[in-house]
Design a protein around this motif. Structure first.
Motif, PDB file in Angstrom:
ATOM      1  N   LEU A  29       0.834  -1.186   0.000  1.00 54.38           N
ATOM      2  CA  LEU A  29       0.000   0.000   0.000  1.00 54.38           C
ATOM      3  C   LEU A  29       0.874   1.242   0.000  1.00 54.38           C
ATOM      4  N   ALA A  30       0.441   2.248  -0.739  1.00 55.82           N
ATOM      5  CA  ALA A  30       1.198   3.494  -0.802  1.00 55.82           C
ATOM      6  C   ALA A  30       0.248   4.646  -1.103  1.00 55.82           C
ATOM      7  N   VAL A  31       0.611   5.858  -0.645  1.00 51.64           N
ATOM      8  CA  VAL A  31      -0.169   7.056  -0.952  1.00 51.64           C
ATOM      9  C   VAL A  31       0.230   7.542  -2.338  1.00 51.64           C
ATOM     10  N   LYS A  32      -0.760   7.703  -3.189  1.00 55.89           N
ATOM     11  CA  LYS A  32      -0.490   8.144  -4.550  1.00 55.89           C
ATOM     12  C   LYS A  32      -0.938   9.592  -4.738  1.00 55.89           C
ATOM     13  N   PRO A  33      -0.100  10.420  -5.322  1.00 52.69           N
ATOM     14  CA  PRO A  33      -0.512  11.797  -5.611  1.00 52.69           C
ATOM     15  C   PRO A  33      -1.683  11.802  -6.595  1.00 52.69           C
ATOM     16  N   GLY A  34      -2.497  12.844  -6.522  1.00 52.73           N
ATOM     17  CA  GLY A  34      -3.610  12.943  -7.459  1.00 52.73           C
ATOM     18  C   GLY A  34      -4.833  13.579  -6.835  1.00 52.73           C
ATOM     19  N   GLN A  35      -5.958  13.434  -7.545  1.00 53.86           N
ATOM     20  CA  GLN A  35      -7.218  14.029  -7.121  1.00 53.86           C
ATOM     21  C   GLN A  35      -8.073  12.996  -6.375  1.00 53.86           C
ATOM     22  N   TYR A  36      -8.664  13.450  -5.277  1.00 50.92           N
ATOM     23  CA  TYR A  36      -9.502  12.594  -4.448  1.00 50.92           C
ATOM     24  C   TYR A  36     -10.827  13.287  -4.151  1.00 50.92           C
ATOM     25  N   GLU A  37     -11.836  12.483  -3.812  1.00 49.77           N
ATOM     26  CA  GLU A  37     -13.092  13.001  -3.301  1.00 49.77           C
ATOM     27  C   GLU A  37     -13.290  12.468  -1.888  1.00 49.77           C
ATOM     28  N   ILE A  38     -13.651  13.351  -0.982  1.00 47.64           N
ATOM     29  CA  ILE A  38     -14.027  12.959   0.378  1.00 47.64           C
ATOM     30  C   ILE A  38     -15.547  12.949   0.413  1.00 47.64           C
ATOM     31  N   LEU A  39     -16.127  11.781   0.623  1.00 47.02           N
ATOM     32  CA  LEU A  39     -17.582  11.625   0.611  1.00 47.02           C
ATOM     33  C   LEU A  39     -18.072  11.429   2.038  1.00 47.02           C
ATOM     34  N   TYR A  40     -19.141  12.127   2.404  1.00 40.48           N
ATOM     35  CA  TYR A  40     -19.663  12.000   3.764  1.00 40.48           C
ATOM     36  C   TYR A  40     -21.183  11.928   3.720  1.00 40.48           C
ATOM     37  N   GLY A  41     -21.742  11.104   4.629  1.00 45.62           N
ATOM     38  CA  GLY A  41     -23.190  10.954   4.656  1.00 45.62           C
ATOM     39  C   GLY A  41     -23.615   9.752   5.467  1.00 45.62           C
ATOM     40  N   SER A  42     -24.827   9.239   5.146  1.00 43.37           N
ATOM     41  CA  SER A  42     -25.462   8.230   6.001  1.00 43.37           C
ATOM     42  C   SER A  42     -25.354   6.805   5.481  1.00 43.37           C
ATOM     43  N   SER A  43     -24.824   6.605   4.273  1.00 40.81           N
ATOM     44  CA  SER A  43     -24.609   5.247   3.758  1.00 40.81           C
ATOM     45  C   SER A  43     -23.636   5.332   2.591  1.00 40.81           C
ATOM     46  N   SER A  44     -23.328   4.180   1.986  1.00 42.16           N
ATOM     47  CA  SER A  44     -22.396   4.172   0.859  1.00 42.16           C
ATOM     48  C   SER A  44     -23.055   4.568  -0.451  1.00 42.16           C
ATOM     49  N   ALA A  45     -24.387   4.674  -0.476  1.00 43.14           N
ATOM     50  CA  ALA A  45     -25.096   5.036  -1.708  1.00 43.14           C
ATOM     51  C   ALA A  45     -24.778   6.477  -2.092  1.00 43.14           C
ATOM     52  N   ASP A  46     -24.543   6.732  -3.373  1.00 43.37           N
ATOM     53  CA  ASP A  46     -24.199   8.079  -3.835  1.00 43.37           C
ATOM     54  C   ASP A  46     -25.261   9.099  -3.449  1.00 43.37           C
ATOM     55  N   LYS A  47     -26.533   8.682  -3.466  1.00 45.08           N
ATOM     56  CA  LYS A  47     -27.618   9.618  -3.152  1.00 45.08           C
ATOM     57  C   LYS A  47     -27.587  10.067  -1.687  1.00 45.08           C
ATOM     58  N   ASP A  48     -26.899   9.307  -0.848  1.00 46.02           N
ATOM     59  CA  ASP A  48     -26.816   9.641   0.580  1.00 46.02           C
ATOM     60  C   ASP A  48     -25.520  10.358   0.945  1.00 46.02           C
ATOM     61  N   LEU A  49     -24.712  10.703  -0.067  1.00 43.25           N
ATOM     62  CA  LEU A  49     -23.393  11.270   0.193  1.00 43.25           C
ATOM     63  C   LEU A  49     -23.236  12.649  -0.437  1.00 43.25           C
ATOM     64  N   GLN A  50     -22.481  13.503   0.246  1.00 47.49           N
ATOM     65  CA  GLN A  50     -22.023  14.774  -0.300  1.00 47.49           C
ATOM     66  C   GLN A  50     -20.511  14.679  -0.450  1.00 47.49           C
ATOM     67  N   SER A  51     -19.940  15.545  -1.279  1.00 47.71           N
ATOM     68  CA  SER A  51     -18.511  15.388  -1.580  1.00 47.71           C
ATOM     69  C   SER A  51     -17.720  16.674  -1.414  1.00 47.71           C
ATOM     70  N   LEU A  52     -16.433  16.490  -1.166  1.00 43.35           N
ATOM     71  CA  LEU A  52     -15.453  17.558  -1.093  1.00 43.35           C
ATOM     72  C   LEU A  52     -14.239  17.142  -1.909  1.00 43.35           C
ATOM     73  N   ALA A  53     -13.604  18.093  -2.560  1.00 43.83           N
ATOM     74  CA  ALA A  53     -12.432  17.793  -3.388  1.00 43.83           C
ATOM     75  C   ALA A  53     -11.157  17.951  -2.570  1.00 43.83           C
ATOM     76  N   LEU A  54     -10.227  17.033  -2.808  1.00 41.57           N
ATOM     77  CA  LEU A  54      -8.925  17.085  -2.134  1.00 41.57           C
ATOM     78  C   LEU A  54      -7.828  16.701  -3.119  1.00 41.57           C
ATOM     79  N   THR A  55      -6.742  17.447  -3.065  1.00 40.94           N
ATOM     80  CA  THR A  55      -5.575  17.138  -3.899  1.00 40.94           C
ATOM     81  C   THR A  55      -4.427  16.688  -3.005  1.00 40.94           C
ATOM     82  N   ILE A  56      -3.780  15.588  -3.406  1.00 43.75           N
ATOM     83  CA  ILE A  56      -2.572  15.127  -2.707  1.00 43.75           C
ATOM     84  C   ILE A  56      -1.395  15.305  -3.659  1.00 43.75           C
ATOM     85  N   LYS A  57      -0.406  16.061  -3.207  1.00 38.74           N
ATOM     86  CA  LYS A  57       0.752  16.359  -4.055  1.00 38.74           C
ATOM     87  C   LYS A  57       1.855  15.334  -3.870  1.00 38.74           C
TER      88      LYS A  57
END
Length: 507
Positions: free
Chosen positions: A479-507
């Motif tokens: 396992l390793a941390v890879k640079p790139g674009q990520y989404e942080i999803l938060y909410g009440s289940s794994s379903a997309d309709k139950d999640l909101q997102s935030l953008a994060l960049t790892i350099k």
């Protein structure tokens, strides 16, 4: 080995590979081949020494090599030291917290404690053995779901009709529960028999019956006639149609699903495996007939695995997954049904719509399996569960929009109980790596369960560290941390309709 995963040519080679990769103890018979391996020089004393040392050290720490009079638990009494009021209360708490409410149409739940008449249907309602699952201890007393409902709704008329066994052809009494003392006696008996003899006995019901009779003086019924399903459920319907609500307690039990259950073969089940994940057809038909009475139907589902229920969704108004709820299961289920406990459990697995949504059972590739790789729409997603109130998620914030590999980031947001009942919410954080076809669709990286009073809110705060952004890297085979674009999803289940997102960049 042949007939298994077939990665190694024989038991000796497989056993040495397991040994050299850290396995100390094997729960089977393959390690018996080590005797041959030592004789032939394939396995050396030096190979065995660290493993034997660890196993003996464990026994020393447990006091298993001490004289009985020197052990601290020699005078332990189960009733006084194990089955205490404190332990029972904790058991109930854990059981209540594990209950997962998946459906509650027209708020059929909770049930008014002064309801006139309740009909309880299903063999799992009155089966204490079912509630214990397998790989379990033996409690002093198990409160069945039927007993729990009767106690909770003491002002109501509660009738019980078994209705059906789990499957057609079901053989009753195929498992025997032993007390702790009986287990100790049987363990001493097995110590005097080689592993091969023991395996042969366990596979033969006649030999097992002989052992249980001679060693424990327990009679195991032999030549049990398989249970024959009725042509229809008209008799059941006639007995329950006048009830104000019908509670069907069905699903599976440890006689159907488990590990290496040789000889267990029913529709949808083979040797402990599931050949399809739908509810057994008999139960589907009974549910449909119960629903056709026009009365509200609550389905209490007992299972140790996912059940595909799309074909049955129209046959019940409420669905409560109780799993195999243990000795306090009856009280926990009744507390949820009555509203004395507001459920907040979440699915730890995906409930698919049907078997057809899954790849072939013998295909070990993860593509199309679990919330991490399944691209279809499940019936009930991983992490899902509802309660008797509602929650609203506020906008989240990140402590940084860009971080370096190895750094952490904080996620914070408020959750409001927008309903009229106090409850608990399980907030979940998922991470999605973008522009990487080999990465999972999303990964659960954190969750937190918090009580929120009606009309109030709670502040949730999470720290996502390096491991939250680690993915398999073939170049380092780790396992390793890879640079790139990520989404942080938060909410009440794994379903997309139950999640909101935030953008994060790892350099």
């Amino acid at each position: 080995m042949e007939g298994h995963h077939e990665k190694y040519p024989d038991a000796v080679t497989a056993s040495k590979a397991a040994l050299m990769n850290g396995t100390d103890l094997e729960c089977g018979s393959s390690f018996n081949s080590m005797i041959e391996g030592v004789k032939n020089g394939i396995i050396t004393d030096a190979d065995l020494d660290p493993h034997v040392a660890r196993l003996i050290a464990d026994r020393i720490e447990l006091g298993l090599l001490d004289p009985v009079d020197n052990t601290p638990w020699k005078d332990m009494n189960v009733a006084e030291n194990v089955s205490t009021d404190e332990h029972k209360a904790h058991n109930l708490k854990v059981t209540e917290e594990s209950m997962v409410l998946l459906k509650n149409s027209n708020n059929v739940l909770p049930i008014n404690k002064n309801i006139k008449k309740i009909a309880v249907v299903g063999s799992n309602a009155n089966d204490s053995t079912m509630q214990l699952g397998n790989y379990n201890g033996t409690p002093a007393k198990t409160i069945t779901i039927l007993d729990g409902i009767k106690a909770k709704f003491s002002n109501s008329e509660v009738i019980y009709v078994e209705g059906t066994k789990p499957v057609d052809g079901y053989q009753i009494g195929s498992r025997v529960r032993l007390t702790p003392d009986q287990e100790d006696i049987l363990a001493k008996y097995w110590e005097s028999h080689p592993e091969g003899d023991r395996s042969a006995i366990l596979r033969d019901r006649n030999l097992m019956a002989k052992v249980y009779k001679e060693v424990l003086n327990i009679d195991i019924p032999m030549n049990l006639d398989p249970w024959k399903a009725p042509e229809n459920f008209n008799d059941v319907v006639s007995k329950v149609k006048d009830a104000d609500i019908i509670i069907y307690v069905g699903g599976l039990n440890a006689n159907l699903e488990g590990e290496e259950m040789r000889g267990v073969k029913y529709e949808g089940f083979d040797g402990g495996d599931r050949t399809k994940i739908e509810l057994p057809s008999l139960q589907s038909q009974l549910l449909k007939d119960l629903k056709n009475t026009g009365k509200p139907v609550v389905f209490v589902l007992c299972t140790g695995s996912a059940i595909a229920l799309e074909q049955d969704e129209a046959s019940y108004d409420a669905l409560l997954v109780a799993w195999y709820p243990g000795e306090m299961g009856g009280t926990a289920v009744a507390n949820v049904l009555s509203g004395d406990y507001n459920p907040a459990g979440r699915l730890p697995i995906t409930f698919y719509k049907s078997t057809s949504q899954l790849p072939d059972f013998l295909n070990y590739d993860m593509t199309g399996r679990t919330y991490r790789y399944f691209k279809g729409e499940p019936l009930y997603p991983f992490g899902y569960g509802i309660s008797y109130t509602t929650f609203t998620y506020g906008k989240a914030s990140l402590s940084a929009e860009s971080i370096k590999a190895g750094e952490s980031v904080n996620v914070e947001f408020d959750v409001t109980n927008s309903g009229s009942v106090d409850g608990e919410e399980v907030a979940q954080i998922y991470v999605r790596r973008l522009n990487d076809p080999n990465a999972p669709i999303k990964d659960l990286r954190a969750f937190k369960r918090m009580a929120i009073k009606a009309g109030s809110n709670q502040h949730f705060s999470f720290i996502l560290n390096e491991s939250s952004f680690s993915y398999y890297d073939a170049e380092v085979d780790d396992l390793a941390v890879k640079p790139g674009q990520y989404e942080i999803l938060y909410g009440s289940s794994s379903a997309d309709k139950d999640l909101q997102s935030l953008a994060l960049t790892i350099k």
